[in-house]
Design a protein around this motif. Structure first.
Motif, PDB file in Angstrom:
ATOM      1  N   TRP A 279       0.818  -1.298   0.123  1.00  0.00           N
ATOM      2  CA  TRP A 279      -0.115  -0.133  -0.062  1.00  0.00           C
ATOM      3  C   TRP A 279       0.706   1.156  -0.062  1.00  0.00           C
ATOM      4  CZ3 TRP A 279      -0.439   4.444   2.874  1.00  0.00           C
ATOM      5  CH2 TRP A 279      -1.732   5.174   2.994  1.00  0.00           C
ATOM      6  N   SER A 280       0.358   2.297  -0.622  1.00  0.00           N
ATOM      7  CA  SER A 280       1.059   3.650  -0.503  1.00  0.00           C
ATOM      8  C   SER A 280      -0.339   4.490  -0.561  1.00  0.00           C
ATOM      9  CB  SER A 280       1.849   3.947  -1.696  1.00  0.00           C
ATOM     10  OG  SER A 280       1.209   3.896  -2.851  1.00  0.00           O
ATOM     11  N   ASP A 281      -0.102   5.940  -0.053  1.00  0.00           N
ATOM     12  CA  ASP A 281      -1.024   6.880  -0.221  1.00  0.00           C
ATOM     13  C   ASP A 281      -1.550   7.182  -1.346  1.00  0.00           C
ATOM     14  OD1 ASP A 281       1.308   8.233  -0.506  1.00  0.00           O
ATOM     15  OD2 ASP A 281       1.128   9.858   0.602  1.00  0.00           O
ATOM     16  N   ARG A 282      -0.636   7.158  -2.581  1.00  0.00           N
ATOM     17  CA  ARG A 282      -0.861   7.402  -3.857  1.00  0.00           C
ATOM     18  C   ARG A 282      -1.416   6.300  -4.662  1.00  0.00           C
ATOM     19  NH1 ARG A 282       0.141  10.592  -8.452  1.00  0.00           N
ATOM     20  NH2 ARG A 282       0.678   9.603 -10.267  1.00  0.00           N
ATOM     21  N   ASP A 283      -1.106   4.979  -4.329  1.00  0.00           N
ATOM     22  CA  ASP A 283      -1.438   3.790  -4.978  1.00  0.00           C
ATOM     23  C   ASP A 283      -2.197   2.982  -3.995  1.00  0.00           C
ATOM     24  OD1 ASP A 283      -2.051   1.985  -7.003  1.00  0.00           O
ATOM     25  OD2 ASP A 283       0.131   1.411  -7.070  1.00  0.00           O
ATOM     26  N   TRP A 284      -3.202   3.514  -3.341  1.00  0.00           N
ATOM     27  CA  TRP A 284      -4.065   3.173  -2.029  1.00  0.00           C
ATOM     28  C   TRP A 284      -4.815   1.804  -2.444  1.00  0.00           C
ATOM     29  CZ3 TRP A 284      -9.282   2.816  -1.789  1.00  0.00           C
ATOM     30  CH2 TRP A 284      -9.961   3.294  -2.726  1.00  0.00           C
ATOM     31  N   PHE A 285      -5.470   1.680  -3.571  1.00  0.00           N
ATOM     32  CA  PHE A 285      -6.256   0.442  -4.121  1.00  0.00           C
ATOM     33  C   PHE A 285      -5.790  -0.210  -5.030  1.00  0.00           C
ATOM     34  CE2 PHE A 285     -10.241  -1.417  -6.299  1.00  0.00           C
ATOM     35  CZ  PHE A 285     -10.526  -2.030  -5.186  1.00  0.00           C
ATOM     36  N   HIS A 286      -4.900   0.239  -6.082  1.00  0.00           N
ATOM     37  CA  HIS A 286      -4.404  -0.341  -7.202  1.00  0.00           C
ATOM     38  C   HIS A 286      -5.394  -1.696  -7.919  1.00  0.00           C
ATOM     39  CE1 HIS A 286      -0.477  -1.884  -9.114  1.00  0.00           C
ATOM     40  NE2 HIS A 286      -1.002  -2.776  -9.240  1.00  0.00           N
ATOM     41  N   CYS A 287      -6.364  -0.749  -8.537  1.00  0.00           N
ATOM     42  CA  CYS A 287      -7.321  -1.771  -9.278  1.00  0.00           C
ATOM     43  C   CYS A 287      -6.820  -2.530 -10.521  1.00  0.00           C
ATOM     44  CB  CYS A 287      -8.360  -1.015  -9.641  1.00  0.00           C
ATOM     45  SG  CYS A 287     -10.048  -2.039 -10.324  1.00  0.00           S
ATOM     46  N   ASN A 288      -6.656  -3.751 -10.560  1.00  0.00           N
ATOM     47  CA  ASN A 288      -5.919  -4.333 -11.314  1.00  0.00           C
ATOM     48  C   ASN A 288      -6.992  -5.518 -12.179  1.00  0.00           C
ATOM     49  OD1 ASN A 288      -6.332  -6.840  -9.846  1.00  0.00           O
ATOM     50  ND2 ASN A 288      -4.243  -6.394  -8.841  1.00  0.00           N
ATOM     51  N   ALA A 289      -8.313  -5.379 -11.961  1.00  0.00           N
ATOM     52  CA  ALA A 289      -9.264  -6.165 -12.931  1.00  0.00           C
ATOM     53  C   ALA A 289     -10.555  -5.666 -12.728  1.00  0.00           C
ATOM     54  CB  ALA A 289      -9.242  -7.554 -12.327  1.00  0.00           C
ATOM     55  N   VAL A 290     -11.433  -5.778 -13.781  1.00  0.00           N
ATOM     56  CA  VAL A 290     -12.797  -5.489 -13.770  1.00  0.00           C
ATOM     57  C   VAL A 290     -13.611  -6.558 -14.558  1.00  0.00           C
ATOM     58  CG1 VAL A 290     -12.414  -4.167 -15.825  1.00  0.00           C
ATOM     59  CG2 VAL A 290     -14.662  -3.804 -14.629  1.00  0.00           C
ATOM     60  N   TRP A 291     -14.837  -7.228 -13.822  1.00  0.00           N
ATOM     61  CA  TRP A 291     -15.510  -7.749 -14.355  1.00  0.00           C
ATOM     62  C   TRP A 291     -16.996  -7.424 -14.457  1.00  0.00           C
ATOM     63  CZ3 TRP A 291     -14.134 -12.497 -16.701  1.00  0.00           C
ATOM     64  CH2 TRP A 291     -14.914 -13.551 -16.985  1.00  0.00           C
ATOM     65  N   TYR A 292     -17.620  -7.415 -15.390  1.00  0.00           N
ATOM     66  CA  TYR A 292     -19.077  -7.540 -15.408  1.00  0.00           C
ATOM     67  C   TYR A 292     -19.985  -8.613 -15.259  1.00  0.00           C
ATOM     68  CZ  TYR A 292     -23.993  -5.989 -16.454  1.00  0.00           C
ATOM     69  OH  TYR A 292     -25.174  -6.161 -16.756  1.00  0.00           O
ATOM     70  N   ASP A 293     -20.842  -8.691 -14.362  1.00  0.00           N
ATOM     71  CA  ASP A 293     -21.586 -10.110 -14.164  1.00  0.00           C
ATOM     72  C   ASP A 293     -23.211  -9.716 -14.625  1.00  0.00           C
ATOM     73  OD1 ASP A 293     -22.189 -12.774 -13.270  1.00  0.00           O
ATOM     74  OD2 ASP A 293     -23.384 -11.852 -11.646  1.00  0.00           O
ATOM     75  N   LYS A 294     -23.646 -10.354 -15.545  1.00  0.00           N
ATOM     76  CA  LYS A 294     -24.965  -9.755 -16.050  1.00  0.00           C
ATOM     77  C   LYS A 294     -26.116 -10.204 -15.260  1.00  0.00           C
ATOM     78  CE  LYS A 294     -27.852  -9.999 -20.183  1.00  0.00           C
ATOM     79  NZ  LYS A 294     -28.193 -10.794 -21.470  1.00  0.00           N
ATOM     80  N   PRO A 295     -26.040 -11.725 -14.475  1.00  0.00           N
ATOM     81  CA  PRO A 295     -27.287 -11.874 -13.716  1.00  0.00           C
ATOM     82  C   PRO A 295     -27.445 -10.992 -12.559  1.00  0.00           C
ATOM     83  CG  PRO A 295     -26.008 -13.852 -14.399  1.00  0.00           C
ATOM     84  CD  PRO A 295     -25.246 -12.656 -15.029  1.00  0.00           C
ATOM     85  N   THR A 296     -26.474 -10.534 -12.117  1.00  0.00           N
ATOM     86  CA  THR A 296     -26.555  -9.549 -11.075  1.00  0.00           C
ATOM     87  C   THR A 296     -26.412  -7.973 -11.272  1.00  0.00           C
ATOM     88  OG1 THR A 296     -24.229  -9.868 -10.448  1.00  0.00           O
ATOM     89  CG2 THR A 296     -25.906 -11.327  -9.133  1.00  0.00           C
ATOM     90  N   ASN A 297     -26.005  -7.850 -12.513  1.00  0.00           N
ATOM     91  CA  ASN A 297     -25.757  -6.373 -12.996  1.00  0.00           C
ATOM     92  C   ASN A 297     -24.857  -5.792 -12.123  1.00  0.00           C
ATOM     93  OD1 ASN A 297     -26.072  -4.018 -14.718  1.00  0.00           O
ATOM     94  ND2 ASN A 297     -27.737  -3.349 -13.632  1.00  0.00           N
ATOM     95  N   SER A 298     -23.633  -6.451 -12.173  1.00  0.00           N
ATOM     96  CA  SER A 298     -22.830  -5.713 -11.131  1.00  0.00           C
ATOM     97  C   SER A 298     -21.464  -5.872 -11.627  1.00  0.00           C
ATOM     98  CB  SER A 298     -22.725  -6.379  -9.679  1.00  0.00           C
ATOM     99  OG  SER A 298     -22.432  -7.841  -9.914  1.00  0.00           O
ATOM    100  N   LEU A 299     -20.564  -5.065 -11.018  1.00  0.00           N
ATOM    101  CA  LEU A 299     -18.940  -5.187 -11.375  1.00  0.00           C
ATOM    102  C   LEU A 299     -18.170  -5.498 -10.250  1.00  0.00           C
ATOM    103  CD1 LEU A 299     -19.125  -1.304 -12.888  1.00  0.00           C
ATOM    104  CD2 LEU A 299     -18.905  -3.515 -14.085  1.00  0.00           C
ATOM    105  N   SER A 300     -17.352  -6.504 -10.674  1.00  0.00           N
ATOM    106  CA  SER A 300     -16.340  -6.977  -9.443  1.00  0.00           C
ATOM    107  C   SER A 300     -14.781  -6.269  -9.980  1.00  0.00           C
ATOM    108  CB  SER A 300     -16.124  -8.217  -9.418  1.00  0.00           C
ATOM    109  OG  SER A 300     -17.449  -8.898  -9.003  1.00  0.00           O
ATOM    110  N   LEU A 301     -14.368  -5.597  -8.888  1.00  0.00           N
ATOM    111  CA  LEU A 301     -13.110  -5.009  -8.922  1.00  0.00           C
ATOM    112  C   LEU A 301     -12.192  -5.698  -7.906  1.00  0.00           C
ATOM    113  CD1 LEU A 301     -14.684  -1.654  -9.143  1.00  0.00           C
ATOM    114  CD2 LEU A 301     -13.629  -2.435 -11.281  1.00  0.00           C
TER     115      LEU A 301
END
Length: 631
Positions: A279-301
């Motif tokens: 962790w760093s204050d600048r790169d606090w989350f570091h999102c490295n993936a996105v996935w859309y799920d149609k049955p739940t109409n949701s995004l996983s990150l």
């Protein structure tokens, strides 16, 4: 740009899209003027300049006929064939050639006419890596190739069941490489933009190597993208006008690259809770993936630097759940969003600094559990040689907020399968998965204790980088491939797809870069007519939409680039002190000499003709170059 007695190097380069458009126009003009027949076709090797293992065969027939292209393999089961529909003008993509040989290629028409051509190829690009070990069968691979995308000093490539390279790109396209619905690939642009690995955007590329479009983004691109059913694209990005990075997601229009919607992860979570060891204050989350799920109409990150996978509602953007070790998180978040392990809890492990989350058709969550640090508290961190990485599948019950680990592969392989960064999993069917450990590093045969294997010295014989890709079916290893470098992700695909595989016409550059932030305070410096030292290796490379300043400077030097004319000035501060790299997910842009710096400056935000000057410590050098930016 014009210059007289330049005091630096200058180079003008065309975007690859421009180069490819010109090259295609040239060979199509040749084809239109020539009498090309099946017996004497026009053969264009590497037609789009970046895939030396591809070709086009062009000819005409009097009547519409179908044509089948077959590239002869080293064995008959390594043959690659594709049938194209009826036409009188045939422009046939030839994929899957071997390096440095006269490849035999059959072209057979449905009327029985046939010709065998010899298509000669050259050497692979220097950074295309070759397989060191592969274990599988041609029956299992069934004509598919294993594709890998670059992370270390390597290039994207595809390998057949025998480990032979049958596809590669000669430019550094990075991060995830996905096949989209029309059969083309979507991958990060080869155009490096900002430290440490952010690129100008993403590219849609045909298998021949042709760039259909580059989608530029103001906040650049990193890590991952996802094609929606309507063709629009989810892309990970950021806002460089604030102090955090890798914490935004945008939806962009497939046709014109316009940003249609933005999700700001920064507004969803506390930044200083649940910290991973990177962790760093600048790169606090570091999102490295996105996935859309149609049955739940949701995004996983996937948030590497909080050891967490979050799921949000697509429409509202509100949190649905958080998957990860709850230690270090506020109690109110744990009670509302986190899961409690059930089932075989003695063998249950949370994921740490994970990558490549996905949702299976039954709603389970899969990811590559890198296991970096494998704890939330520093006193419990594991050494790499005592650690493991794995693919893992969790079953979640969002009503009871319970989680069960139902499958994993990799823990049993210990340190020799351990990757502290990058990597992915793929779901094929129940019990059938890919697990790609692409960031392995050894020192004297043991897992390196360096923060990241990207920093291992390729000249040191005791240092080794490795990528291991495995496919498991009903807990039996059906495939294993080793490569001598770091690869971000792997994906199994056929070379050809269901369409005609041909994408003629002008490639496009769409979307927009940002206006490069300027520096308000300009250092006092003495104007000099001296030339900067040749040691500094100052150079400017100009493209259609930006120019890039390169040079070599001692750490801590004060460095600014100044564009000046009689009416205005634009000033850009260039850091010569590198930020500590806690997450070098793509090291292919790393310089061997860490004193080398670069800065990209967008042509947006100003017009006119400007003298290029450089402030270095207490002197301002006129570099003898002018830049003209048209309206």
């Amino acid at each position: 740009m014009s210059y007289n007695e330049p005091k630096m190097q200058y180079e003008r380069i065309d975007h690859l899209v421009t180069q490819q458009n010109e090259h295609e126009a040239a060979f199509m003009a040749d084809f239109s003027k020539g009498e090309y027949t099946l017996e004497k076709p026009l053969v264009v090797v590497n037609p789009y300049l970046i895939n030396p293992l591809a070709a086009l065969v062009l000819f005409r027939t009097e009547k519409p006929v179908s044509a089948t292209v077959t590239v002869h393999g080293k064995t008959s089961v390594a043959n690659i064939s594709k049938t194209f529909g009826p036409a009188t003008e045939h422009i046939l993509p030839v994929l899957g050639l071997y390096k440095e040989c006269g490849n035999l290629v059959d072209v057979e028409l449905d009327n029985g006419e046939k010709v065998t051509l010899t298509v000669t190829t050259g050497a692979l690009p220097e950074l295309t890596r070759e397989v060191t070990n592969i274990v599988t069968t041609p029956e299992y691979m069934d004509g598919n190739m294993m594709f890998v995308s670059a992370a270390g000093k390597s290039l994207p490539a595809g390998y057949d069941y025998n480990g032979d390279c049958r596809w590669t790109l000669a430019e550094n396209f990075v991060f995830d490489m996905k096949r989209i619905s029309n059969g083309n690939l979507l991958v990060g642009s080869y155009r490096y933009s900002r430290v440490p690995y952010h690129t100008a955007g993403i590219c849609e590329i045909a298998m021949t190597g042709k760039i259909i479009k580059e989608y530029r983004l103001p906040g650049n691109y990193h890590h991952d993208q996802f094609e929606m059913e309507d063709g629009n694209l989810l892309v990970l990005t950021q806002d460089f006008h604030r102090d955090t990075v890798e914490d935004m997601l945008v939806l962009i229009d497939r046709e014109n690259g316009e940003i249609l919607r933005t999700w700001d992860i920064s507004a969803l979570l506390p930044h200083e809770e649940g910290k991973s060891g990177s962790w760093s204050d600048r790169d606090w989350f570091h999102c490295n993936a996105v996935w859309y799920d149609k049955p739940t109409n949701s995004l996983s990150l996937s948030g590497r630097h909080q050891d967490i996978i979050i799921n949000i509602d697509y429409e509202s953007g509100e949190l649905n759940w958080m998957l990860g070790d709850p230690e270090g998180w506020p109690e109110e978040l744990v009670k509302k969003y986190f899961f409690t392990p059930v089932g075989d809890v003695e063998n249950f492990d949370w994921q740490y600094e994970q990558h490549a989350c996905l949702i299976t058709p039954t709603g389970d969550v899969m990811c590559f559990d890198n296991g970096h640090w494998r704890a939330k508290k520093k006193e419990n961190y594991r050494k790499n040689r005592d650690n493991f990485s794995r693919g893992v599948r969790y079953r979640i019950d969002t009503d009871k907020m319970e989680i069960e680990q139902v499958w994993q592969y990799g823990k049993e392989r210990g340190q020799h399968f351990y990757s502290p960064y990058i990597c992915n999993v793929e779901y094929y069917d129940e019990g059938h998965y890919l697990v790609h450990s692409g960031g392995i590093g050894y020192v004297d045969g043991m897992a390196s204790e360096l923060l990241l294997p990207a920093f291992l010295d390729p000249e040191d014989p005791t240092h080794e980088q490795r990528s291991i890709t495995v496919e498991v079916k009903d807990d039996v290893v059906m495939y294993e491939m080793h490569l001598p470098s770091q690869f971000y992700r792997a994906e199994k695909l056929p070379l050809y797809h269901d369409g005609d595989n041909l994408c003629l016409g002008q490639g496009k550059i769409v979307g927009s870069l940002d206006v490069t932030p300027e520096f308000d305070t300009v250092a006092e410096a003495e104007e000099t007519q001296e030339a900067p030292s040749a040691w500094n290796q100052v150079k400017i490379v100009e493209e259609e939409d930006r120019f890039t300043f390169f040079g070599r400077f001692e750490k801590g030097n004060l460095l600014m680039l100044c564009l000046e004319n009689e009416k205005e000035a634009h000033n850009y501060y260039i850091s010569t002190t590198a930020r500590p790299a806690l997450a070098m997910c793509v090291g292919s842009f790393m310089e061997a000499d860490d004193r080398r710096v670069s800065m990209n400056i967008s042509k947006l935000g100003f017009t006119g003709t400007f003298a290029v000057k450089m402030i270095l410590n207490e002197k301002k050098y006129n570099l003898g170059v002018t830049i003209t930016v048209a309206e």
